[in-house]
Design a protein around this motif. Structure first.
Motif: not given
Ligand code: ADP
Ligand code: ZN
Length: 761
Positions: A416-420, A436-448, A621-625
């Motif tokens: 899924x691709x999200x336009x930010x 903000x969204x990108x920063x959060x997404x990176x955090x989440x990905x790294x954590x997992x 699963x992957x995601x794209x911002x």
């Protein structure tokens, strides 16, 4: 850049007497071309001593021009019979023992010269690798060693070059190849010949096992079991193969749909016929991973990339020509690989602009491949997730055929691709690059435990050094603002090699307080390190990857998960297949989009689709911002929805209105001079003359321009350009060939023509 300057062609020759004409009738004539623009074919008498030796494809020395200066040319044909009324000069020397390329390759180069409006000799010069030219004549690989029981070398009283060669061999533990010897001793081949005649050195013919072209031997892998879409695609290809006919097949498969596996199995069939295959990939994709994929499946794979030394290239060329190589994998110029029984050509990532050569001859490897495949009655496969509109249109017109792979292998979903929308992002407003969204997404990905790829198509720290009063700091030689490179503490011009230290004050208006505006990969890296101090980070751009092999090394480390976040330019967008990548971030989708280029939209779509394709390739699963200031821009929307067809429809409509490619053929003519007034006046004069000629010939060609080029000044030269468009490519070709000899270009002006240009700067 003086390709288009016309030479004074034939010198007028006095009439011949009848007996001279008689004698001329059974003369052997060599037709010779030179490394010059839009040149003709010149005829020379072949003296009897060379009659049995001369062959098309050899280089020859001939007297040329009024001064009869000894000039190197290529013999492209021979024929018997004189040329009444012309007194011909004689060929002076044959430089190669064997032709450097086959008749069919010679024919192909002639076609390229015509299609891309360059000299035949220029094409030959560019197609035949330097190493091959230098060492032509050594068909087998010969190694030399010093003879046994020689007397002391100093007692032999050898000339210095021979001494040097023999000395090298005496000191060397292994026999050496001719090219190694000549390079090491700084001599030609004649000292080697002399030593051989005196029996001081002994030649050994060696057959080197095919694994020496194979490099490391990869672990063998079985072919994968194809899914139903892949098998259907393969069957289509095999059908064309078995019918021994030419067809271009566009394999249009989303990222991760397993196109490579389809190529591999098609190649397997080709090899079973005793034929060979050529696979072209963008230089940047010639990674160990790609190479391993082919080496794991085939016995003998030659890889041609730009880092090969001359002698390696020569060596590969010979191995390929001997038929020992099954598969040639290489960048653009591998389309000329001299395989003896070509069975298939594959171009992977067909949409890549690097398949177009940016210097003379400005050929496009896809078109050369198409022509080569057509002549050999073999299929050409173009693989991509995002076909160029040129290729797509051919399939729509029924000239080529499109085969679609809609699904990723193993039912993996497209990410899924999200336009930010970053217009009101609080971080971006504080001049961060990661919202903000990108920063959060990176955090989440790294954590997992996932890995991330961050894409920003701008190298350096900051692209603009802004002065509040005037336009900022630009290159003294180009109309380009200088990019601050923090790692080297320099301001760098990305168009030429100019560099300088950062000034305290604006060099134009002498005001203090210069500010860095905008973000390049170096600045992004600093921000990422700062925000994610625990993450392991690598930056990949042409600055950080200067050392040979560093690109491969970083990719390997990323694969081994020794790196968590990989950030960089285009380099990271292409063809990488890492199952653990769960996040892709496009930092700035807009800079690409607003370039003054016909294909800006198309390139933006390609890049976002390609980068997005780097994720969700494993079980996770992957995601794209995608960060943008223009969230409603249709191109970005299409990319976010993986909607190639929607994009194509939208873009084709605009191209049609503009009467632009792919609806019309285009050539771009660039003129340059140190003085802007001269180049401007000359461009206008040339355009005017050309328009008159087009009108007189009643040809369906439009001339657009002249106008200053988007980068008006480049490396000190002022540049103007104009474009020719026509529904028929042939028309442009014909008018240009007629026109160039008549136009009398001013001496201060250089001119080039670029057929089907992809770079419009
Ligand atoms: P594309 O070139 O279309 O992006 P690739 O050829 O790189 O796709 O394939 C993506 C991944 O899927 C690779 O790791 C490849 O080994 C794997 N793959 C391809 N075909 C199959 C298949 N039939 N079954 C299982 N895995 C496959
Ligand atoms: Zn510059």
């Amino acid at each position: 850049m003086s390709e288009a300057r016309q030479p004074g062609l034939f010198d007028d020759q006095p009439d011949l007497s009848p007996w001279e004409i008689e004698a001329a009738n059974d003369q052997l004539i060599a037709e010779v071309v030179f490394n010059r623009p839009l040149d003709t074919v010149y005829r020379y008498i072949v003296p009897d001593e060379f009659r049995e030796l001369i062959q098309p494809g050899q280089r020859v020395r001939v007297p040329f021009g009024r001064g009869n200066s000894s000039t190197l040319g290529f013999c492209v044909r021979t024929h018997v019979g004189g040329t009444p009324g012309k007194r011909l000069k004689s060929l002076a020397e044959i430089c190669d023992r064997e032709p450097l390329l086959s008749q069919s390759m010679l024919d192909l180069t002639e076609w390229i010269a015509g299609r891309y409006l360059s000299g035949w000799g220029q094409v030959l010069e560019s197609v035949i690798p330097a190493g091959v030219k230098r060492q032509a004549g050594t068909r087998e690989i010969v190694f030399y060693r010093a003879a046994d029981s020689l007397p002391d070398i100093d007692t032999l009283k050898l000339p210095s070059k021979q001494h040097a060669v023999l000395n090298l061999l005496l000191q060397s533990d292994d026999p050496m190849r001719v090219d190694e010897l000549t390079a090491a001793a700084g001599c030609g081949v004649s000292p080697i010949d002399s030593l051989k005649k005196k029996n001081f050195i002994i030649p050994e013919r060696r057959r080197v096992s095919t694994h020496s072209i194979g490099g490391e031997i990869a672990t063998r892998q079985e072919d994968l079991k194809l899914n139903s879409e892949q098998s259907a695609a393969l069957q289509e290809i095999l059908k064309v193969l078995r019918e021994s006919r030419h067809e271009t097949l566009l394999l249009h498969g989303v990222t991760g749909s397993g196109k490579t596996e389809v190529y591999i199995q098609a190649i397997r069939e080709v090899i079973s016929y005793g034929r060979q295959a050529i696979v072209l990939v963008p230089e940047i994709s010639l990674t160990p991973q790609t190479i391993r994929r082919f080496r794991a499946r085939f016995d003998s794979v030659a890889v041609l990339h730009s880092h090969l030394s001359d002698s390696d290239r020569h060596w590969h060329w010979q191995q390929i020509a001997s038929g020992d190589v099954q598969v040639v994998v290489g960048a653009r110029s591998a389309v000329f690989a001299p395989v003896p029984h070509l069975g298939l050509i594959v171009i992977d990532e067909e949409h890549e602009t690097t398949f177009k050569q940016q210097s003379v001859p400005r050929y496009h490897a896809r078109e050369v491949a198409r022509e080569r495949a057509r002549r050999d009655n073999i299929p050409l496969i173009l693989g991509t997730a995002t076909p160029t509109l040129e290729t797509l249109k051919r399939t729509m017109d029924g000239e080529d055929r499109r085969i679609v792979l809609k699904e990723r292998v193993e039912q993996r979903p497209l990410p899924p691709v999200s336009i930010v929308d970053i217009r009101n992002d609080p971080f971006i407003q504080r001049r961060h690059s990661l919202g903000r969204a990108m920063t959060n997404a990176i955090q989440v990905a790294l954590k997992a435990g996932g890995q991330g790829i961050l894409f920003l198509n701008l190298r350096g720290y900051s692209p603009v050094l802004w002065c509040g009063k005037c336009k900022g700091v630009t290159c003294p030689d180009c109309d380009v603002s200088l990019t601050w490179h923090k790692d080297r503490s320099r301001l760098v011009c990305h168009s030429c090699d100019f560099e300088m230290e950062s000034p305290e004050r604006c060099p134009t208006c002498h005001q203090p307080g210069l500010r860095l505006i905008g973000t390049g990969t170096q600045r992004l890296e600093a921000e990422v390190i700062n925000k994610f101090p625990a993450a392991r980070i690598a930056r990949m751009d042409s600055d950080s990857m200067r050392k040979p092999g560093s690109h491969d090394e970083v990719l390997e480390r990323f694969r081994e998960h020794e790196i968590d976040l990989l950030l960089g330019t285009q380099m990271i967008a292409k063809g990488l297949d890492f199952p653990n990548v769960t996040l892709v971030g496009v930092i700035d989708a807009d800079t690409l989009l607003y370039q003054p280029d016909l294909r800006a939209g198309e390139r933006t779509f390609h890049l976002i689709s390609q980068v997005a394709g780097r994720t969700g390739r494993g079980d996770k699963q992957g995601r794209v911002l995608v960060q943008t200031l223009n969230p409603d821009e249709p191109i970005i929307q299409f990319a976010a929805h993986h909607d190639f067809d929607g994009f194509a429809k939208y873009e084709l409509k605009q191209r049609k209105v503009m009467q632009a490619p792919p609806f019309q053929s285009m050539a771009r003519v660039i003129l340059r001079a140190l003085d802007e007034r001269i180049v401007q006046a000359e461009s206008q004069r040339i355009c005017q003359l050309l328009r008159e000629r087009i009108q007189a010939g009643n040809r369906p060609i439009r001339v657009l321009g002249p106008a200053p080029a988007p980068i008006l000044r480049l490396r000190k030269y002022f540049r103007y350009h104009f474009q020719l468009t026509s529904p028929e490519q042939q028309q442009i070709e014909e008018v240009w060939r007629e026109f160039v000899p008549t136009m009398k270009l001013a001496a201060e002006v250089d001119m080039v023509i670029d057929m089907d240009p992809v770079d419009l700067r």
